[in-house]
Design a protein around this motif. Structure first.
Motif, short mmCIF file in Angstrom:
data_model
loop_
_atom_site.label_atom_id
_atom_site.label_comp_id
_atom_site.label_asym_id
_atom_site.label_seq_id
_atom_site.Cartn_x
_atom_site.Cartn_y
_atom_site.Cartn_z
N SER A 19 -2.24 -0.14 -14.22
CA SER A 19 -2.81 -0.36 -12.89
C SER A 19 -1.71 -0.60 -11.86
CB SER A 19 -3.83 -1.50 -12.91
OG SER A 19 -3.18 -2.71 -13.19
N TYR A 20 -0.57 -1.17 -12.33
CA TYR A 20 0.55 -1.37 -11.41
C TYR A 20 1.11 -0.03 -10.96
CZ TYR A 20 4.79 -3.01 -9.24
OH TYR A 20 5.78 -3.25 -8.32
N GLU A 21 1.29 0.90 -11.90
CA GLU A 21 1.80 2.24 -11.56
C GLU A 21 0.87 2.92 -10.56
OE1 GLU A 21 4.67 3.87 -12.36
OE2 GLU A 21 5.26 1.95 -13.25
N ALA A 22 -0.43 2.81 -10.83
CA ALA A 22 -1.42 3.44 -9.95
C ALA A 22 -1.31 2.88 -8.53
CB ALA A 22 -2.83 3.20 -10.49
N PHE A 23 -1.19 1.55 -8.45
CA PHE A 23 -1.04 0.92 -7.13
C PHE A 23 0.28 1.35 -6.49
CE2 PHE A 23 1.63 -2.59 -5.49
CZ PHE A 23 1.19 -2.57 -4.17
N PHE A 24 1.37 1.28 -7.28
CA PHE A 24 2.68 1.48 -6.67
C PHE A 24 2.90 2.91 -6.18
CE2 PHE A 24 7.12 0.85 -5.71
CZ PHE A 24 7.09 -0.45 -5.25
N SER A 25 2.32 3.87 -6.88
CA SER A 25 2.50 5.25 -6.40
C SER A 25 1.81 5.42 -5.03
CB SER A 25 1.96 6.24 -7.42
OG SER A 25 0.61 5.95 -7.71
N ARG A 26 0.69 4.73 -4.82
CA ARG A 26 0.04 4.77 -3.50
C ARG A 26 0.87 3.99 -2.47
NH1 ARG A 26 -4.35 3.07 -6.45
NH2 ARG A 26 -4.42 1.05 -5.39
N TYR A 27 1.37 2.85 -2.91
CA TYR A 27 2.11 1.97 -2.00
C TYR A 27 3.43 2.60 -1.55
CZ TYR A 27 4.07 -2.44 -0.17
OH TYR A 27 4.62 -3.41 0.63
N LEU A 28 4.04 3.38 -2.44
CA LEU A 28 5.31 4.03 -2.13
C LEU A 28 5.18 4.95 -0.92
CD1 LEU A 28 7.90 3.52 -3.61
CD2 LEU A 28 7.62 5.64 -4.85
N VAL A 29 4.05 5.63 -0.84
CA VAL A 29 3.79 6.51 0.30
C VAL A 29 3.77 5.69 1.60
CG1 VAL A 29 2.13 8.14 1.29
CG2 VAL A 29 2.40 7.99 -1.20
N VAL A 30 3.11 4.54 1.53
CA VAL A 30 3.05 3.64 2.69
C VAL A 30 4.46 3.17 3.06
CG1 VAL A 30 2.19 1.40 3.51
CG2 VAL A 30 0.73 2.84 2.07
N LEU A 31 5.21 2.74 2.05
CA LEU A 31 6.57 2.23 2.30
C LEU A 31 7.46 3.27 2.95
CD1 LEU A 31 7.42 0.23 -0.98
CD2 LEU A 31 6.90 -0.69 1.28
N THR A 32 7.36 4.50 2.48
CA THR A 32 8.18 5.58 3.03
C THR A 32 7.85 5.80 4.50
OG1 THR A 32 8.04 6.58 0.84
CG2 THR A 32 8.98 7.93 2.58
N ARG A 33 6.56 5.81 4.79
CA ARG A 33 6.11 5.99 6.17
C ARG A 33 6.58 4.84 7.06
NH1 ARG A 33 0.66 6.98 5.07
NH2 ARG A 33 0.15 4.84 5.61
N PHE A 283 -8.62 -22.05 -10.15
CA PHE A 283 -7.60 -21.90 -9.11
C PHE A 283 -6.33 -21.24 -9.64
CE2 PHE A 283 -10.25 -24.33 -6.31
CZ PHE A 283 -9.83 -23.97 -5.04
N LYS A 284 -6.05 -21.42 -10.93
CA LYS A 284 -4.91 -20.70 -11.52
C LYS A 284 -5.22 -19.22 -11.64
CE LYS A 284 -2.31 -24.08 -14.16
NZ LYS A 284 -3.20 -25.23 -14.36
N GLN A 285 -6.46 -18.91 -12.00
CA GLN A 285 -6.82 -17.52 -12.24
C GLN A 285 -6.94 -16.68 -10.97
OE1 GLN A 285 -9.78 -16.61 -15.27
NE2 GLN A 285 -9.69 -18.73 -15.96
N ILE A 286 -7.31 -17.31 -9.86
CA ILE A 286 -7.53 -16.50 -8.65
C ILE A 286 -6.23 -15.96 -8.05
CG2 ILE A 286 -9.67 -17.70 -8.04
CD1 ILE A 286 -8.15 -19.18 -5.84
N THR A 287 -5.08 -16.41 -8.59
CA THR A 287 -3.81 -15.90 -8.07
C THR A 287 -3.28 -14.76 -8.93
OG1 THR A 287 -2.62 -17.58 -9.32
CG2 THR A 287 -3.19 -18.13 -7.05
N LYS A 288 -4.11 -14.25 -9.82
CA LYS A 288 -3.71 -13.13 -10.68
C LYS A 288 -4.66 -11.95 -10.48
CE LYS A 288 -1.81 -16.11 -14.33
NZ LYS A 288 -1.72 -17.31 -13.49
N GLY A 289 -4.27 -10.79 -10.98
CA GLY A 289 -5.17 -9.64 -10.95
C GLY A 289 -4.89 -8.66 -9.82
N THR A 290 -5.70 -7.60 -9.78
CA THR A 290 -5.41 -6.50 -8.85
C THR A 290 -5.50 -6.91 -7.39
OG1 THR A 290 -7.67 -5.80 -9.18
CG2 THR A 290 -6.00 -4.53 -10.32
N PHE A 291 -6.42 -7.83 -7.06
CA PHE A 291 -6.59 -8.22 -5.66
C PHE A 291 -5.27 -8.70 -5.04
CE2 PHE A 291 -7.78 -11.58 -2.47
CZ PHE A 291 -8.17 -10.69 -1.46
N VAL A 292 -4.51 -9.49 -5.79
CA VAL A 292 -3.23 -10.00 -5.25
C VAL A 292 -2.07 -9.05 -5.48
CG1 VAL A 292 -3.89 -12.42 -5.33
CG2 VAL A 292 -2.79 -11.41 -7.32
#
Length: 329
Positions: A19-33, A283-292
């Motif tokens: 899921s990190y790869e999936a996110f980062f490939s999208r994010y990379l486009v944003v970063l480049t722009r 409260f520990k769990q809400i700082t993990k996962g795809t949302f953050v």
């Protein structure tokens, strides 16, 4: 898969690479722009005037290659450094307080044990730079000296600026101006802001405030590390850096926006808790996962989710919460 991220942090055993790869490939486009837009904005002359455009750019993220420079400029650290040439080195060469040095040394090995750049075996080992920055700061700001939590913040600054003197002035901007009294021995500013968050949750997510009260959970138990470490080791690195982009430009109210967004987004999940330990765990769990992890969409959320949040509101709440704390003395 790379076990170590670009900042030197080892990824945990259960890291979700897919899921990190999936996110980062999208994010990379944003970063480049964004990088192209930033290069045009800075046009090689390294100065920025505060404006709505700049604020918008910063909220959308500063590319890593410009991050140190932009932080330095918008926080006022650059001006301070230029007005005090040689000051940092004079602090390191001057008389030292033995107790302060001892306190800092004790925390050296506890700072980012999961980061390869801070290991004794690393070359260069960033522990040396970290030690210098904290020693200089402790002698520069004697009222604060050294306090746990500062090691993590200085460590992050060093990872981004790769420069001791710049890290020192950015630390000074954070502790001296941006965060009100978080690291003084009494930590009054920190305690106040935790109470302020409690009041804001009452206003914006009342069901969660009610749950906390019913089970007697004090805010300081679940959020003190959010404030002390400015989300380091709480949220993913990339997300923390995006939060800091805004923190250096817009000030401490960003911390409340992030905290409120985490609580509001996870309201239903938090409300499933039925007892004290359960609430702490949620409260520990809400700082993990795809949302953050998806820092780009997360940052959009922090400016919409909590609704309006003016500095005037925060300052008013700070006054009443501070008075209440002082009267409890």
């Amino acid at each position: 898969f790379c076990r170590v991220d670009p900042y030197g942090f080892e990824r945990p055993e259960d890291f979700d690479y897919a899921s990190y790869e999936a996110f980062f490939s999208r994010y990379l486009v944003v970063l480049t722009r964004r990088a192209i837009k930033w290069s045009k904005l800075l046009k090689g002359n390294n100065s920025i005037q505060k404006s709505l455009k700049v604020k918008r750019y910063i909220r959308k993220g500063i590319p890593n290659e410009h991050r140190a420079l932009v932080w330095m400029i918008v926080s006022g650290a650059q001006t301070n450094m230029e007005q005090n040439p040689g000051y940092y080195h004079r602090l390191l060469e001057g008389e030292k307080n033995a107790k302060l040095l001892e306190a800092i040394k004790t925390d050296m090995n506890r700072t980012f044990p999961d980061n390869v750049k801070f290991r004794k075996t690393a070359d260069p080992c960033l522990q040396n730079a970290l030690y210098n920055v904290l020693v200089a700061y402790g002698h520069h700001n004697k009222a604060v000296g050294y306090c746990q939590g500062m090691n993590f913040i200085a460590g992050y600054l060093i990872l981004i600026t790769k420069n001791e003197e710049e890290s020192f002035w950015l630390l000074d901007a954070l502790i001296g101006r941006i965060l009100p009294d978080y690291y003084s021995p009494a930590m009054l500013g920190l305690k106040t802001d935790q109470e302020v968050l409690g009041e804001l949750v009452k206003m914006k997510v009342p069901a969660v405030a009610e749950l906390m009260e019913r089970h007697g959970v004090m805010w300081t138990l679940v959020v003190s590390r959010w404030f002390i470490c400015l989300f380091i080791d709480i949220l993913p690195v990339e997300t923390v850096l995006r939060i800091w982009d805004c923190l250096f430009y817009e000030g401490s109210k960003i911390i409340f926006r992030v905290a409120l967004t985490l609580i509001k987004q996870n309201q239903a999940f938090i409300l499933e808790a039925t007892n004290f330990p359960d609430i702490c765990d949620k409260f520990k769990q809400i700082t993990k996962g795809t949302f953050v992890t998806e820092c780009h969409s997360f940052m959009q959320k922090i400016f919409t989710d909590p609704g309006s949040l003016s500095m005037a509101t925060i300052n008013k709440l700070r006054e009443t919460c501070r008075e209440k704390l002082l009267s409890q003395g």
